[in-house]
Design a protein around this motif. Structure first.
Motif, PDB file in Angstrom:
ATOM      1  N   VAL A 214     -19.991  49.121-141.532  1.00  0.00           N
ATOM      2  CA  VAL A 214     -20.673  49.823-142.620  1.00  0.00           C
ATOM      3  C   VAL A 214     -21.178  51.211-142.204  1.00  0.00           C
ATOM      4  O   VAL A 214     -21.339  51.497-141.024  1.00  0.00           O
ATOM      5  CB  VAL A 214     -21.892  49.005-143.147  1.00  0.00           C
ATOM      6  N   LYS A 215     -21.438  51.992-143.259  1.00  0.00           N
ATOM      7  CA  LYS A 215     -22.108  53.281-143.056  1.00  0.00           C
ATOM      8  C   LYS A 215     -23.419  53.212-143.827  1.00  0.00           C
ATOM      9  O   LYS A 215     -23.429  52.765-144.996  1.00  0.00           O
ATOM     10  CB  LYS A 215     -21.225  54.399-143.623  1.00  0.00           C
ATOM     11  N   VAL A 216     -24.523  53.599-143.205  1.00  0.00           N
ATOM     12  CA  VAL A 216     -25.806  53.559-143.904  1.00  0.00           C
ATOM     13  C   VAL A 216     -26.447  54.943-143.864  1.00  0.00           C
ATOM     14  O   VAL A 216     -26.663  55.504-142.799  1.00  0.00           O
ATOM     15  CB  VAL A 216     -26.784  52.541-143.269  1.00  0.00           C
ATOM     16  N   VAL A 217     -26.699  55.478-145.052  1.00  0.00           N
ATOM     17  CA  VAL A 217     -27.356  56.780-145.140  1.00  0.00           C
ATOM     18  C   VAL A 217     -28.841  56.549-145.399  1.00  0.00           C
ATOM     19  O   VAL A 217     -29.209  55.946-146.408  1.00  0.00           O
ATOM     20  CB  VAL A 217     -26.724  57.631-146.276  1.00  0.00           C
ATOM     21  N   GLN A 220     -33.445  60.160-143.179  1.00  0.00           N
ATOM     22  CA  GLN A 220     -33.319  61.075-142.040  1.00  0.00           C
ATOM     23  C   GLN A 220     -31.904  61.182-141.479  1.00  0.00           C
ATOM     24  O   GLN A 220     -31.465  62.232-141.077  1.00  0.00           O
ATOM     25  CB  GLN A 220     -34.226  60.640-140.879  1.00  0.00           C
ATOM     26  N   GLU A 221     -31.208  60.030-141.388  1.00  0.00           N
ATOM     27  CA  GLU A 221     -29.979  59.998-140.596  1.00  0.00           C
ATOM     28  C   GLU A 221     -28.891  59.151-141.246  1.00  0.00           C
ATOM     29  O   GLU A 221     -29.168  58.339-142.119  1.00  0.00           O
ATOM     30  CB  GLU A 221     -30.298  59.334-139.236  1.00  0.00           C
ATOM     31  N   THR A 222     -27.673  59.289-140.720  1.00  0.00           N
ATOM     32  CA  THR A 222     -26.581  58.419-141.151  1.00  0.00           C
ATOM     33  C   THR A 222     -26.131  57.594-139.948  1.00  0.00           C
ATOM     34  O   THR A 222     -25.965  58.128-138.848  1.00  0.00           O
ATOM     35  CB  THR A 222     -25.406  59.264-141.681  1.00  0.00           C
ATOM     36  N   PHE A 223     -25.943  56.297-140.154  1.00  0.00           N
ATOM     37  CA  PHE A 223     -25.519  55.425-139.063  1.00  0.00           C
ATOM     38  C   PHE A 223     -24.225  54.725-139.437  1.00  0.00           C
ATOM     39  O   PHE A 223     -23.987  54.419-140.606  1.00  0.00           O
ATOM     40  CB  PHE A 223     -26.571  54.335-138.807  1.00  0.00           C
ATOM     41  N   GLU A 224     -23.410  54.435-138.418  1.00  0.00           N
ATOM     42  CA  GLU A 224     -22.228  53.595-138.632  1.00  0.00           C
ATOM     43  C   GLU A 224     -22.270  52.466-137.626  1.00  0.00           C
ATOM     44  O   GLU A 224     -22.675  52.653-136.476  1.00  0.00           O
ATOM     45  CB  GLU A 224     -20.962  54.415-138.408  1.00  0.00           C
ATOM     46  N   GLY A 243     -23.443  50.029-128.929  1.00  0.00           N
ATOM     47  CA  GLY A 243     -23.966  48.714-128.584  1.00  0.00           C
ATOM     48  C   GLY A 243     -25.435  48.521-128.913  1.00  0.00           C
ATOM     49  O   GLY A 243     -25.949  47.410-128.953  1.00  0.00           O
ATOM     50  N   GLU A 244     -26.104  49.652-129.205  1.00  0.00           N
ATOM     51  CA  GLU A 244     -27.537  49.598-129.517  1.00  0.00           C
ATOM     52  C   GLU A 244     -27.774  48.924-130.875  1.00  0.00           C
ATOM     53  O   GLU A 244     -26.947  49.052-131.781  1.00  0.00           O
ATOM     54  CB  GLU A 244     -28.014  51.056-129.582  1.00  0.00           C
ATOM     55  N   GLN A 245     -28.920  48.235-130.978  1.00  0.00           N
ATOM     56  CA  GLN A 245     -29.261  47.648-132.279  1.00  0.00           C
ATOM     57  C   GLN A 245     -30.260  48.526-133.001  1.00  0.00           C
ATOM     58  O   GLN A 245     -31.185  49.041-132.394  1.00  0.00           O
ATOM     59  CB  GLN A 245     -29.887  46.278-132.077  1.00  0.00           C
ATOM     60  N   LYS A 246     -30.078  48.654-134.296  1.00  0.00           N
ATOM     61  CA  LYS A 246     -30.948  49.536-135.075  1.00  0.00           C
ATOM     62  C   LYS A 246     -31.436  48.753-136.288  1.00  0.00           C
ATOM     63  O   LYS A 246     -30.646  48.139-137.003  1.00  0.00           O
ATOM     64  CB  LYS A 246     -30.103  50.742-135.526  1.00  0.00           C
ATOM     65  N   LYS A 247     -32.744  48.806-136.530  1.00  0.00           N
ATOM     66  CA  LYS A 247     -33.299  48.133-137.705  1.00  0.00           C
ATOM     67  C   LYS A 247     -33.478  49.153-138.819  1.00  0.00           C
ATOM     68  O   LYS A 247     -34.089  50.206-138.591  1.00  0.00           O
ATOM     69  CB  LYS A 247     -34.649  47.556-137.332  1.00  0.00           C
ATOM     70  N   ILE A 248     -32.937  48.902-139.984  1.00  0.00           N
ATOM     71  CA  ILE A 248     -33.043  49.871-141.071  1.00  0.00           C
ATOM     72  C   ILE A 248     -33.755  49.231-142.263  1.00  0.00           C
ATOM     73  O   ILE A 248     -33.314  48.191-142.779  1.00  0.00           O
ATOM     74  CB  ILE A 248     -31.653  50.401-141.474  1.00  0.00           C
ATOM     75  N   ILE A 249     -34.845  49.876-142.672  1.00  0.00           N
ATOM     76  CA  ILE A 249     -35.657  49.274-143.742  1.00  0.00           C
ATOM     77  C   ILE A 249     -35.113  49.643-145.111  1.00  0.00           C
ATOM     78  O   ILE A 249     -35.080  48.828-146.024  1.00  0.00           O
ATOM     79  CB  ILE A 249     -37.132  49.711-143.589  1.00  0.00           C
ATOM     80  N   SER A 250     -34.630  50.895-145.238  1.00  0.00           N
ATOM     81  CA  SER A 250     -34.146  51.297-146.549  1.00  0.00           C
ATOM     82  C   SER A 250     -33.031  52.325-146.402  1.00  0.00           C
ATOM     83  O   SER A 250     -33.075  53.181-145.515  1.00  0.00           O
ATOM     84  CB  SER A 250     -35.338  51.851-147.330  1.00  0.00           C
ATOM     85  N   GLY A 251     -32.023  52.232-147.227  1.00  0.00           N
ATOM     86  CA  GLY A 251     -30.924  53.183-147.139  1.00  0.00           C
ATOM     87  C   GLY A 251     -29.827  52.836-148.136  1.00  0.00           C
ATOM     88  O   GLY A 251     -29.930  51.879-148.896  1.00  0.00           O
ATOM     89  N   ASP A 252     -28.776  53.651-148.107  1.00  0.00           N
ATOM     90  CA  ASP A 252     -27.654  53.485-149.015  1.00  0.00           C
ATOM     91  C   ASP A 252     -26.458  53.044-148.177  1.00  0.00           C
ATOM     92  O   ASP A 252     -26.037  53.759-147.269  1.00  0.00           O
ATOM     93  CB  ASP A 252     -27.373  54.840-149.682  1.00  0.00           C
ATOM     94  N   LEU A 253     -25.919  51.871-148.467  1.00  0.00           N
ATOM     95  CA  LEU A 253     -24.892  51.296-147.589  1.00  0.00           C
ATOM     96  C   LEU A 253     -23.516  51.330-148.239  1.00  0.00           C
ATOM     97  O   LEU A 253     -23.352  50.991-149.420  1.00  0.00           O
ATOM     98  CB  LEU A 253     -25.308  49.860-147.256  1.00  0.00           C
ATOM     99  N   THR A 254     -22.524  51.739-147.450  1.00  0.00           N
ATOM    100  CA  THR A 254     -21.130  51.682-147.900  1.00  0.00           C
ATOM    101  C   THR A 254     -20.374  50.772-146.932  1.00  0.00           C
ATOM    102  O   THR A 254     -20.521  50.907-145.715  1.00  0.00           O
ATOM    103  CB  THR A 254     -20.475  53.086-147.821  1.00  0.00           C
TER     104      THR A 254
END
Ligand code: BTN
Length: 257
Positions: A214-217, A220-224, A243-254
Protein backbone atom coordinates in the motif's frame (compact mmCIF):
# COMPACT_ATOMS: atom_id res chain seq x y z
CA UNK A 1 -37.77 6.30 2.67
CA UNK A 2 -40.46 5.48 5.21
CA UNK A 3 -39.32 7.16 8.43
CA UNK A 4 -42.20 5.79 10.53
CA UNK A 5 -41.38 2.23 9.47
CA UNK A 6 -37.71 2.81 10.30
CA UNK A 7 -38.65 4.10 13.77
CA UNK A 8 -40.77 1.03 14.41
CA UNK A 9 -38.18 -1.40 13.10
CA UNK A 10 -35.27 -0.14 15.18
CA UNK A 11 -34.60 -1.53 18.66
CA UNK A 12 -32.19 0.51 20.76
CA UNK A 13 -31.05 4.03 21.46
CA UNK A 14 -29.62 4.78 18.06
CA UNK A 15 -32.61 5.74 15.93
CA UNK A 16 -35.10 6.28 18.75
CA UNK A 17 -35.36 9.83 17.48
CA UNK A 18 -35.04 10.53 13.75
CA UNK A 19 -35.07 13.89 12.01
CA UNK A 20 -35.66 13.81 8.28
CA UNK A 21 -34.83 16.48 5.70
CA UNK A 22 -35.64 16.34 1.98
CA UNK A 23 -32.63 18.60 1.33
CA UNK A 24 -29.88 19.70 3.68
CA UNK A 25 -26.36 21.12 3.39
CA UNK A 26 -24.83 18.19 5.25
CA UNK A 27 -26.38 15.85 7.81
CA UNK A 28 -23.07 15.96 9.70
CA UNK A 29 -23.15 19.73 9.99
CA UNK A 30 -26.79 19.64 11.16
CA UNK A 31 -26.07 16.90 13.70
CA UNK A 32 -23.06 18.83 15.00
CA UNK A 33 -25.23 21.91 15.57
CA UNK A 34 -27.92 19.94 17.39
CA UNK A 35 -25.72 17.53 19.33
CA UNK A 36 -25.21 19.46 22.57
CA UNK A 37 -28.93 19.75 23.15
CA UNK A 38 -29.94 16.32 21.99
CA UNK A 39 -29.91 12.83 23.39
CA UNK A 40 -27.42 10.22 22.36
CA UNK A 41 -28.72 8.26 19.40
CA UNK A 42 -30.36 11.11 17.48
CA UNK A 43 -30.35 10.25 13.77
CA UNK A 44 -30.45 12.81 10.98
CA UNK A 45 -31.42 11.53 7.57
CA UNK A 46 -31.65 13.37 4.26
CA UNK A 47 -32.78 12.61 0.73
CA UNK A 48 -30.00 14.78 -0.64
CA UNK A 49 -27.14 16.99 0.50
CA UNK A 50 -25.95 20.20 -1.09
CA UNK A 51 -22.60 20.23 0.71
CA UNK A 52 -21.98 16.59 1.57
CA UNK A 53 -18.64 16.24 3.32
CA UNK A 54 -16.10 13.50 2.77
CA UNK A 55 -12.89 12.76 4.63
CA UNK A 56 -9.84 14.99 4.24
CA UNK A 57 -11.89 17.97 3.11
CA UNK A 58 -13.36 16.19 0.11
CA UNK A 59 -16.94 16.47 -1.14
CA UNK A 60 -19.40 13.60 -0.81
CA UNK A 61 -21.53 13.48 -3.95
CA UNK A 62 -25.14 13.21 -2.76
CA UNK A 63 -27.70 12.81 -5.59
CA UNK A 64 -31.33 13.02 -4.39
CA UNK A 65 -33.63 10.09 -3.61
CA UNK A 66 -31.20 7.26 -4.30
CA UNK A 67 -28.68 6.80 -1.52
CA UNK A 68 -28.33 6.94 2.25
CA UNK A 69 -27.02 10.10 3.94
CA UNK A 70 -27.16 9.74 7.68
CA UNK A 71 -25.54 11.22 10.78
CA UNK A 72 -25.81 9.95 14.33
CA UNK A 73 -25.10 11.83 17.57
CA UNK A 74 -23.10 9.71 20.03
CA UNK A 75 -21.86 10.55 23.52
CA UNK A 76 -19.58 7.64 24.37
CA UNK A 77 -17.74 7.53 27.68
CA UNK A 78 -14.40 6.68 26.11
CA UNK A 79 -11.05 8.45 25.97
CA UNK A 80 -10.42 10.94 23.18
CA UNK A 81 -7.43 8.82 22.12
CA UNK A 82 -9.83 5.92 21.47
CA UNK A 83 -12.11 7.94 19.20
CA UNK A 84 -11.06 6.16 16.00
CA UNK A 85 -12.78 3.09 17.40
CA UNK A 86 -16.12 4.80 16.73
CA UNK A 87 -15.34 4.77 13.01
CA UNK A 88 -13.96 1.23 13.15
CA UNK A 89 -17.18 0.14 14.86
CA UNK A 90 -19.30 1.83 12.19
CA UNK A 91 -17.28 0.25 9.37
CA UNK A 92 -17.95 -3.17 10.90
CA UNK A 93 -21.70 -2.55 11.29
CA UNK A 94 -22.01 -1.14 7.75
CA UNK A 95 -20.08 -3.98 6.14
CA UNK A 96 -22.06 -6.69 7.92
CA UNK A 97 -25.34 -5.00 6.95
CA UNK A 98 -24.43 -4.48 3.31
CA UNK A 99 -23.18 -8.06 2.94
CA UNK A 100 -26.42 -9.38 4.48
CA UNK A 101 -28.64 -7.22 2.27
CA UNK A 102 -26.81 -7.59 -1.03
CA UNK A 103 -24.83 -10.82 -0.82
CA UNK A 104 -21.81 -8.89 -2.13
CA UNK A 105 -18.51 -9.50 -0.41
CA UNK A 106 -17.97 -5.88 0.55
CA UNK A 107 -14.74 -5.24 2.45
CA UNK A 108 -13.21 -2.45 4.51
CA UNK A 109 -10.23 -0.47 3.25
CA UNK A 110 -8.34 1.11 6.16
CA UNK A 111 -9.54 3.03 7.97
CA UNK A 112 -13.17 3.13 6.94
CA UNK A 113 -13.90 2.92 3.23
CA UNK A 114 -16.50 0.36 2.21
CA UNK A 115 -15.33 -1.12 -1.04
CA UNK A 116 -16.28 -3.65 -3.68
CA UNK A 117 -14.15 -4.48 -6.72
CA UNK A 118 -11.77 -1.79 -5.54
CA UNK A 119 -14.51 0.84 -5.87
CA UNK A 120 -16.08 2.84 -3.12
CA UNK A 121 -19.65 1.89 -2.16
CA UNK A 122 -19.77 3.81 1.13
CA UNK A 123 -17.83 6.05 3.45
CA UNK A 124 -17.78 7.16 7.06
CA UNK A 125 -16.88 10.55 8.50
CA UNK A 126 -16.71 10.97 12.27
CA UNK A 127 -16.47 14.50 13.62
CA UNK A 128 -15.75 15.19 17.27
CA UNK A 129 -16.30 17.88 19.83
CA UNK A 130 -13.88 17.56 22.70
CA UNK A 131 -13.01 19.50 25.82
CA UNK A 132 -10.17 18.90 28.28
CA UNK A 133 -9.15 15.77 26.34
CA UNK A 134 -12.64 14.26 26.75
CA UNK A 135 -15.22 13.58 24.08
CA UNK A 136 -18.22 15.88 24.48
CA UNK A 137 -19.97 14.26 21.53
CA UNK A 138 -19.23 12.54 18.25
CA UNK A 139 -21.13 12.85 15.00
CA UNK A 140 -20.95 9.63 13.04
CA UNK A 141 -21.72 10.32 9.37
CA UNK A 142 -22.45 7.47 7.00
CA UNK A 143 -22.94 7.68 3.24
CA UNK A 144 -23.94 4.58 1.28
CA UNK A 145 -24.41 4.38 -2.46
CA UNK A 146 -27.57 2.30 -2.66
CA UNK A 147 -29.54 2.86 -5.88
CA UNK A 148 -27.40 5.41 -7.68
CA UNK A 149 -26.35 4.68 -11.21
CA UNK A 150 -22.88 5.60 -12.38
CA UNK A 151 -24.41 8.36 -14.49
CA UNK A 152 -25.68 9.96 -11.27
CA UNK A 153 -22.06 10.62 -10.28
CA UNK A 154 -19.80 13.24 -11.85
CA UNK A 155 -17.44 11.87 -14.46
CA UNK A 156 -14.29 12.22 -12.39
CA UNK A 157 -15.46 9.66 -9.81
CA UNK A 158 -17.22 7.19 -12.12
CA UNK A 159 -14.19 4.89 -12.18
CA UNK A 160 -13.75 4.87 -8.40
CA UNK A 161 -17.38 4.75 -7.19
CA UNK A 162 -20.06 2.09 -7.30
CA UNK A 163 -23.43 1.30 -5.70
CA UNK A 164 -25.36 -1.74 -4.52
CA UNK A 165 -27.60 -1.42 -7.55
CA UNK A 166 -24.75 -1.05 -9.98
CA UNK A 167 -23.14 -4.24 -8.68
CA UNK A 168 -26.26 -6.42 -8.39
CA UNK A 169 -28.53 -4.90 -11.06
CA UNK A 170 -31.26 -4.79 -8.39
CA UNK A 171 -32.85 -1.88 -6.51
CA UNK A 172 -32.88 -1.89 -2.72
CA UNK A 173 -35.37 -0.43 -0.26
CA UNK A 174 -33.45 2.22 1.68
CA UNK A 175 -35.97 1.77 4.48
CA UNK A 176 -35.00 -1.90 4.83
CA UNK A 177 -31.28 -1.12 4.58
CA UNK A 178 -31.64 1.55 7.28
CA UNK A 179 -33.57 -0.73 9.66
CA UNK A 180 -30.89 -3.41 9.34
CA UNK A 181 -28.08 -0.87 9.62
CA UNK A 182 -29.44 0.93 12.67
CA UNK A 183 -30.04 -2.37 14.45
CA UNK A 184 -26.52 -3.50 13.62
CA UNK A 185 -25.11 -0.15 14.83
CA UNK A 186 -27.01 -0.49 18.11
CA UNK A 187 -25.49 -3.91 18.59
CA UNK A 188 -21.89 -2.96 17.74
CA UNK A 189 -22.03 0.30 19.71
CA UNK A 190 -22.77 -1.77 22.82
CA UNK A 191 -19.78 -3.94 21.97
CA UNK A 192 -17.59 -0.82 21.60
CA UNK A 193 -18.47 0.27 25.11
CA UNK A 194 -17.97 -3.15 26.66
CA UNK A 195 -15.46 -5.19 24.68
CA UNK A 196 -13.51 -3.24 22.09
CA UNK A 197 -11.18 -6.12 21.22
CA UNK A 198 -14.12 -7.89 19.62
CA UNK A 199 -14.61 -4.87 17.33
CA UNK A 200 -11.00 -4.75 16.20
CA UNK A 201 -10.98 -8.52 15.60
CA UNK A 202 -14.17 -8.28 13.53
CA UNK A 203 -12.71 -5.37 11.54
CA UNK A 204 -9.67 -7.53 10.74
CA UNK A 205 -11.96 -10.30 9.52
CA UNK A 206 -13.76 -7.89 7.17
CA UNK A 207 -10.83 -5.90 5.77
CA UNK A 208 -9.05 -6.41 2.48
CA UNK A 209 -6.14 -4.13 3.44
CA UNK A 210 -4.00 -6.39 5.63
CA UNK A 211 -1.21 -8.14 3.74
CA UNK A 212 -1.39 -5.77 0.77
CA UNK A 213 1.28 -3.51 -0.64
CA UNK A 214 0.00 0.00 0.00
CA UNK A 215 0.75 3.68 -0.27
CA UNK A 216 -0.38 5.92 2.60
CA UNK A 217 -0.47 9.69 2.30
CA UNK A 218 -0.49 11.46 5.67
CA UNK A 219 -0.52 15.19 6.37
CA UNK A 220 3.28 15.23 6.65
CA UNK A 221 4.60 12.33 4.59
CA UNK A 222 3.91 9.55 2.11
CA UNK A 223 4.80 5.96 2.98
CA UNK A 224 4.90 2.75 0.98
CA UNK A 225 5.00 -0.72 2.45
CA UNK A 226 3.04 -3.77 3.48
CA UNK A 227 -0.06 -3.23 5.63
CA UNK A 228 0.66 -5.64 8.46
CA UNK A 229 -2.03 -5.10 11.04
CA UNK A 230 -4.11 -2.57 12.95
CA UNK A 231 -3.46 -1.99 16.63
CA UNK A 232 -5.99 -1.95 19.47
CA UNK A 233 -6.89 1.67 18.68
CA UNK A 234 -7.31 1.21 14.96
CA UNK A 235 -3.92 2.63 13.88
CA UNK A 236 -2.35 1.01 10.81
CA UNK A 237 0.91 -0.86 11.26
CA UNK A 238 2.93 -0.57 8.10
CA UNK A 239 6.12 -2.49 7.31
CA UNK A 240 8.31 -0.14 5.28
CA UNK A 241 10.69 -1.28 2.53
CA UNK A 242 13.66 -0.90 4.90
CA UNK A 243 12.01 -3.33 7.33
CA UNK A 244 11.06 -0.63 9.81
CA UNK A 245 7.57 -0.64 11.30
CA UNK A 246 5.52 2.53 11.21
CA UNK A 247 2.29 3.23 13.07
CA UNK A 248 -0.10 5.51 11.18
CA UNK A 249 -3.09 7.02 12.93
CA UNK A 250 -4.70 8.77 10.00
CA UNK A 251 -4.12 8.97 6.27
CA UNK A 252 -5.31 8.19 2.77
CA UNK A 253 -4.51 4.65 1.66
CA UNK A 254 -4.18 3.26 -1.86
CA UNK A 255 -3.73 -0.45 -2.49
CA UNK A 256 -0.82 -1.00 -4.88
CA UNK A 257 -0.99 -4.78 -5.21
C1 BTN B 1 -15.55 9.53 3.12
O1 BTN B 1 -14.89 10.44 2.59
O2 BTN B 1 -15.35 8.35 2.84
C2 BTN B 1 -16.62 9.84 4.14
C3 BTN B 1 -17.95 10.12 3.50
C4 BTN B 1 -19.06 10.43 4.49
C5 BTN B 1 -20.33 10.87 3.83
C6 BTN B 1 -21.48 11.02 4.77
S1 BTN B 1 -23.02 11.26 3.96
C7 BTN B 1 -23.79 11.63 5.47
C8 BTN B 1 -22.81 12.46 6.28
N1 BTN B 1 -22.94 13.87 5.98
C9 BTN B 1 -21.87 14.36 5.38
O3 BTN B 1 -21.74 15.54 4.98
N2 BTN B 1 -20.94 13.39 5.21
C10 BTN B 1 -21.39 12.14 5.79
Amino acid sequence: MNIEKIRQGVKGNIGREILFYPVIDSTNTAAFEKALNSKEGLVILAESQLKGKGRLGRTWVSPPGLNIYMSIVLKPLIELTDATLITIMAAVACTITLRKISGLEITIKWPNDLIFRNRKIGGILTELKSEHKKIVFAVLGIGINVNADLKDFPEDIRNIATSLRDETKKSFSRTEVLIELLNELNKWYEVLLTNRKVIVDKWKELTSTIGKKVKVVTVQETFEGIAQDIDEKGALILKLQNGEQKKIISGDLTILS
